[in-house]
Design an enzyme around this catalytic site. Structure first.
Site, PDB file in Angstrom:
ATOM      1  N   GLY A   1       1.419  48.271 -46.389  1.00 52.03           N
ATOM      2  CA  GLY A   1       1.701  48.920 -45.110  1.00 52.03           C
ATOM      3  C   GLY A   1       2.773  48.210 -44.328  1.00 52.03           C
ATOM      4  N   ARG A   2       3.082  48.819 -43.185  1.00 55.09           N
ATOM      5  CA  ARG A   2       3.941  48.131 -42.220  1.00 55.09           C
ATOM      6  C   ARG A   2       3.176  46.886 -41.836  1.00 55.09           C
ATOM      7  NH1 ARG A   2       6.295  51.942 -37.712  1.00 55.09           N
ATOM      8  NH2 ARG A   2       6.345  49.891 -36.808  1.00 55.09           N
TER       9      ARG A   2
ATOM     10  N   HIS B   1      -8.824  54.524 -42.376  1.00 50.75           N
ATOM     11  CA  HIS B   1      -8.577  53.796 -43.633  1.00 50.75           C
ATOM     12  C   HIS B   1      -9.142  54.559 -44.816  1.00 50.75           C
ATOM     13  CE1 HIS B   1      -8.985  50.615 -40.476  1.00 50.75           C
ATOM     14  NE2 HIS B   1      -7.767  50.386 -40.930  1.00 50.75           N
TER      15      HIS B   1
ATOM     16  N   HIS C   1     -12.477  51.829 -41.147  1.00 49.84           N
ATOM     17  CA  HIS C   1     -12.882  52.951 -40.305  1.00 49.84           C
ATOM     18  C   HIS C   1     -12.392  54.238 -40.975  1.00 49.84           C
ATOM     19  CE1 HIS C   1     -14.297  50.090 -37.431  1.00 49.84           C
ATOM     20  NE2 HIS C   1     -13.114  49.520 -37.364  1.00 49.84           N
TER      21      HIS C   1
ATOM     22  N   ILE D   1     -24.514  14.907 -16.022  1.00 47.07           N
ATOM     23  CA  ILE D   1     -23.441  14.592 -15.066  1.00 47.07           C
ATOM     24  C   ILE D   1     -22.108  15.077 -15.645  1.00 47.07           C
ATOM     25  CG2 ILE D   1     -22.190  12.739 -13.899  1.00 47.07           C
ATOM     26  CD1 ILE D   1     -24.766  11.114 -13.870  1.00 47.07           C
TER      27      ILE D   1
ATOM     28  N   HIS E   1       2.272  44.239 -43.453  1.00 43.80           N
ATOM     29  CA  HIS E   1       1.244  43.804 -44.405  1.00 43.80           C
ATOM     30  C   HIS E   1       0.993  42.301 -44.225  1.00 43.80           C
ATOM     31  CE1 HIS E   1      -0.904  44.250 -48.298  1.00 43.80           C
ATOM     32  NE2 HIS E   1      -0.658  42.957 -48.370  1.00 43.80           N
TER      33      HIS E   1
ATOM     34  N   THR F   1      -7.659  44.521 -47.768  1.00 44.36           N
ATOM     35  CA  THR F   1      -7.966  44.520 -46.341  1.00 44.36           C
ATOM     36  C   THR F   1      -8.729  43.274 -45.920  1.00 44.36           C
ATOM     37  OG1 THR F   1      -8.953  45.795 -44.535  1.00 44.36           O
ATOM     38  CG2 THR F   1     -10.107  45.875 -46.635  1.00 44.36           C
ATOM     39  N   ARG F   2      -8.573  42.923 -44.624  1.00 45.25           N
ATOM     40  CA  ARG F   2      -9.353  41.827 -44.045  1.00 45.25           C
ATOM     41  C   ARG F   2     -10.087  42.329 -42.812  1.00 45.25           C
ATOM     42  NH1 ARG F   2      -4.842  40.769 -40.387  1.00 45.25           N
ATOM     43  NH2 ARG F   2      -6.346  39.938 -38.909  1.00 45.25           N
TER      44      ARG F   2
HETATM   45  S1  PPS Z   1     -23.717  11.654 -18.574  1.00 35.49           S
HETATM   46  O1  PPS Z   1     -22.682  10.874 -17.864  1.00 35.49           O
HETATM   47  O2  PPS Z   1     -23.515  13.074 -18.424  1.00 35.49           O
HETATM   48  O3  PPS Z   1     -23.866  11.237 -19.961  1.00 35.49           O
HETATM   49  O4  PPS Z   1     -25.092  11.296 -17.813  1.00 35.49           O
HETATM   50  P1  PPS Z   1     -26.496  12.042 -18.010  1.00 35.49           P
HETATM   51  O5  PPS Z   1     -26.833  12.141 -19.450  1.00 35.49           O
HETATM   52  O6  PPS Z   1     -26.491  13.286 -17.225  1.00 35.49           O
HETATM   53  O7  PPS Z   1     -27.514  11.016 -17.395  1.00 35.49           O
HETATM   54  C1  PPS Z   1     -27.534  10.870 -16.047  1.00 35.49           C
HETATM   55  C2  PPS Z   1     -28.928  10.396 -15.611  1.00 35.49           C
HETATM   56  O8  PPS Z   1     -29.149   9.059 -16.015  1.00 35.49           O
HETATM   57  C3  PPS Z   1     -29.549   8.249 -14.914  1.00 35.49           C
HETATM   58  N1  PPS Z   1     -28.649   7.081 -14.902  1.00 35.49           N
HETATM   59  C4  PPS Z   1     -27.338   7.061 -14.595  1.00 35.49           C
HETATM   60  N2  PPS Z   1     -26.476   8.039 -14.180  1.00 35.49           N
HETATM   61  C5  PPS Z   1     -25.202   7.690 -13.981  1.00 35.49           C
HETATM   62  N3  PPS Z   1     -24.697   6.467 -14.181  1.00 35.49           N
HETATM   63  C6  PPS Z   1     -25.503   5.463 -14.601  1.00 35.49           C
HETATM   64  N4  PPS Z   1     -25.008   4.234 -14.811  1.00 35.49           N
HETATM   65  C7  PPS Z   1     -26.875   5.749 -14.824  1.00 35.49           C
HETATM   66  N5  PPS Z   1     -27.926   5.017 -15.255  1.00 35.49           N
HETATM   67  C8  PPS Z   1     -28.988   5.835 -15.285  1.00 35.49           C
HETATM   68  C9  PPS Z   1     -29.563   9.094 -13.690  1.00 35.49           C
HETATM   69  O9  PPS Z   1     -30.924   9.287 -13.369  1.00 35.49           O
HETATM   70  C10 PPS Z   1     -28.971  10.451 -14.114  1.00 35.49           C
HETATM   71  O10 PPS Z   1     -29.829  11.519 -13.791  1.00 35.49           O
HETATM   72  P2  PPS Z   1     -29.463  12.714 -12.794  1.00 35.49           P
HETATM   73  O11 PPS Z   1     -30.405  13.823 -13.151  1.00 35.49           O
HETATM   74  O12 PPS Z   1     -28.016  13.098 -13.020  1.00 35.49           O
HETATM   75  O13 PPS Z   1     -29.708  12.165 -11.437  1.00 35.49           O
END
Ligand code: PPS
Length: 571
Positions: free
Chosen positions: A290-291, A205, A202, A476, A293, A197-198
């Site tokens: 079994g069926r 079985h 229950h 982001i 298997h 069995t894998r």
């Molecule tokens: S990513 O694309 O998801 O790796 O970016 P992340 O790690 O969220 O970093 C985004 C924050 O870095 C600052 N920052 C920039 N953002 C976008 N583009 C460029 N070139 C850049 N340089 C610096 C920016 O403050 C982002 O912060 P948040 O909180 O998003 O405003």
């Protein structure tokens, strides 16, 4: 070919301790192959005699015989190609006559193989002949493995065993074929019926195995596979704890359990024959088939890969050669009025049959619903609940994505506080800025670096999710493919809730809370998301938040409502 008795021994491939010590020194100068997880399983059974009569990984001629008609060149029955698949790069370093050191993941030398054959297999033919219809259907785990994981070149040759792979778990429950044979001899078990069995056991079985042993007038060996099973199966740690709970329900002197470190292929009929041969090597005389298997599940058209009786038919055809008698796997069902299990075809007329399907069981576990004692033993249910807690006890990840200044961090912070107020699970916030300070301080904003950054966040979040916590991420994360990769990493352990903070670039620039948009417009910050770098808006986010005209508290509350509707938190 029937062995003299299930109490005799079978040949192993281990060399003497003195020879092993000598070979180990020589192996230091040989080309080294780091075995894959599947190859470690195969090698263990080769060395300990579980794959008797094989003496090593298959040569090309034996491979062709096995693929075409389930026979080695000496005529012995063998249905499964046991091959050492390697990369082209490694293959270039060896030729027939080369001795290679086979190492486990930690670098320990387990065996030395003298290469006799090196060839490029016809994988499409192997898939068609060994795994049957739908040979190009990657829904079959072994076909997927063959085409997408296994190396392109096969090496064959005899193996000299130096050491068995190390297992740190359930040591006393693992037995080599000869250890099991010695045990059967000691307790004088001449007839032994094995159950493979894998899945967790229950009550149905337990009833069927008990019945099978009684009908065959044999003792019972519960012989679960703990090597590699079907992706998505309950992990073997949980299963073994479940088996240990069930083993006490059998009469003590008639039943035993041993764990088999086999890497299954889910090859249905051929797999059943293979399992029979492996059990014969372990001193077993009868085997429950079994069926369906070792069935691989549904193909990509939603149909079964094999017919319902294919495995039993093929086993029957080769039964005498396998040397193990087939015992039919009776489908047992619970009859409510009698409070008893019956074979499905012997249910008394007019009685009510109750059943819970695998899908229904998973749903009940997920939602924390009752699992009746007629279906499973309370001890087994308790173990399963520990590993599959109800949704409101599982870990999950909330992944905010959106432009810089869109409000991700602010909403994420508010959400964290609300979840902490509720309590119950630890909460970790992986904010973009904070991550870049601690985890990704050396990275910039090129596509490559952003992807590395997001994958790191995904990895940490997946670990948190796996361990039952809540991870809130707020980068982001501008690229769809990378967000999808993170989703996959996390969904292996828990829910992934993608929240698009959809503030427009115009609004973000108008707010410009960090003054970065101004610098980006002036060209002082390069590759700035939304200005001089792309942002691919999600198309399948679980939630889209419009921050324009909505306060932070309401935005965070929208996420809370979403989590509630998904059953992840209770109001
Ligand atoms: S990513 O694309 O998801 O790796 O970016 P992340 O790690 O969220 O970093 C985004 C924050 O870095 C600052 N920052 C920039 N953002 C976008 N583009 C460029 N070139 C850049 N340089 C610096 C920016 O403050 C982002 O912060 P948040 O909180 O998003 O405003």
């Amino acid at each position: 070919m029937m062995t003299a008795s299930n109490h005799s021994t079978i040949p192993e491939l281990f060399v003497s301790p003195a020879e092993a010590a000598k070979l180990k020194i020589e192996a230091g100068h040989m080309p080294s192959w780091d075995l894959t997880a599947r190859q470690v399983c195969d090698l263990e059974l080769l060395m300990n005699g579980g794959f008797n009569p094989l003496k090593g990984f298959l040569s090309e001629a034996d491979y062709n015989g096995v693929v075409e008609n389930m026979r080695l060149t000496d005529g012995s029955l063998w249905p499964m190609p046991i091959t050492l698949d390697v990369s082209e790069k490694f293959a270039e370093t060896v030729a027939p006559g080369t001795r290679i050191a086979l190492r486990d993941a930690e670098g320990v030398i387990l065996a030395v193989m003298t290469v006799t054959d090196k060839w490029v297999p016809n994988k499409a033919n192997e898939a068609a002949k060994v795994f049957g219809a739908g040979a190009d259907d990657l829904a079959h785990p072994a076909i997927n493995y063959l085409h997408n994981v296994a190396g392109p070149v096969y090496l064959g040759g005899p193996v000299q065993g130096l050491a068995a792979p190390m297992h740190y778990d359930f040591k006393s429950r693992r037995d080599t074929p000869n250890e099991l044979r010695a045990y059967f001899k000691k307790v004088n078990w001449v007839k032994v019926v094995a159950f493979q069995t894998r899945n967790p056991l229950h009550r149905a079985h337990q009833e069927l195995t008990f019945r099978a042993a009684r009908e065959a007038e044999a003792n019972l060996l519960i012989h679960p596979v703990v090597g590699m099973t079907k992706p998505g199966d309950v992990d073997h740690f949980t299963r073994v704890r479940c088996y240990e709970a069930v083993i006490d329900k059998y009469p003590a002197s008639t039943t035993t359990m041993s764990l088999l470190n086999l890497a299954m292929r889910m090859a249905g009929p051929r797999e059943a024959v293979w399992h029979g041969l492996i059990r014969r090597n372990h001193g077993v005389t009868h085997f429950i088939v079994g069926r369906d298997h070792a069935g691989p599940g549904k193909n990509s058209q939603g149909k079964d890969f094999y017919g319902p009786y294919d495995a039993q038919d093929l086993f029957k055809q080769y039964e005498s050669e396998i040397g193990v008698k087939m015992v039919d796997f009776k489908h047992m069902v619970y009859v409510q009025e009698r409070d008893q299990y019956y074979p499905a075809n012997e249910v008394p007329e007019g009685c009510t049959v109750l059943d819970i399907s695998g899908t229904e069981l998973r749903r009940r576990l997920r939602e924390g619903l009752e699992i009746p004692a007629w279906f499973s033993f309370p001890e087994v249910v308790a173990q399963l609940r520990k590993t599959s807690p109800a949704r409101d006890k599982q870990g999950f990840t909330v992944f905010f994505t959106g432009l810089s200044g869109s409000g991700k961090s602010t909403i994420a912070n508010a959400l964290m506080v609300k979840l902490m107020e509720m309590g119950g699970r630890p909460v970790t916030l992986l904010d973009g800025d904070v991550v870049r300070k601690h985890l990704s301080s050396e990275l910039g904003f090129s596509k490559e670096h952003r992807d590395i950054n997001i994958r790191r966040i995904g990895y940490v979040a997946s670990e948190i999710t796996k361990n039952g916590g809540i991870a809130i991420c707020a980068p982001i994360a501008p690229y769809t493919a990378t967000r999808r990769a993170v989703r996959e990493m996390i969904e292996a352990y828990g829910a992934f809730i993608e929240v698009h903070v959809a503030t427009s670039v115009e609004e973000c620039e108008r707010r410009d809370r960090k003054g970065l948009y101004k610098l980006a417009r002036e060209g002082k910050i390069k590759e700035f998301t939304g200005i001089s770098d792309p942002y691919e808006a999600p198309t399948r986010a679980e939630l889209v938040i419009d921050t324009e005209g909505t306060d932070v508290d309401s935005c965070a509350h929208q996420v809370i409502l979403k989590l509630e509707s998904m059953g992840l938190i209770k109001a």
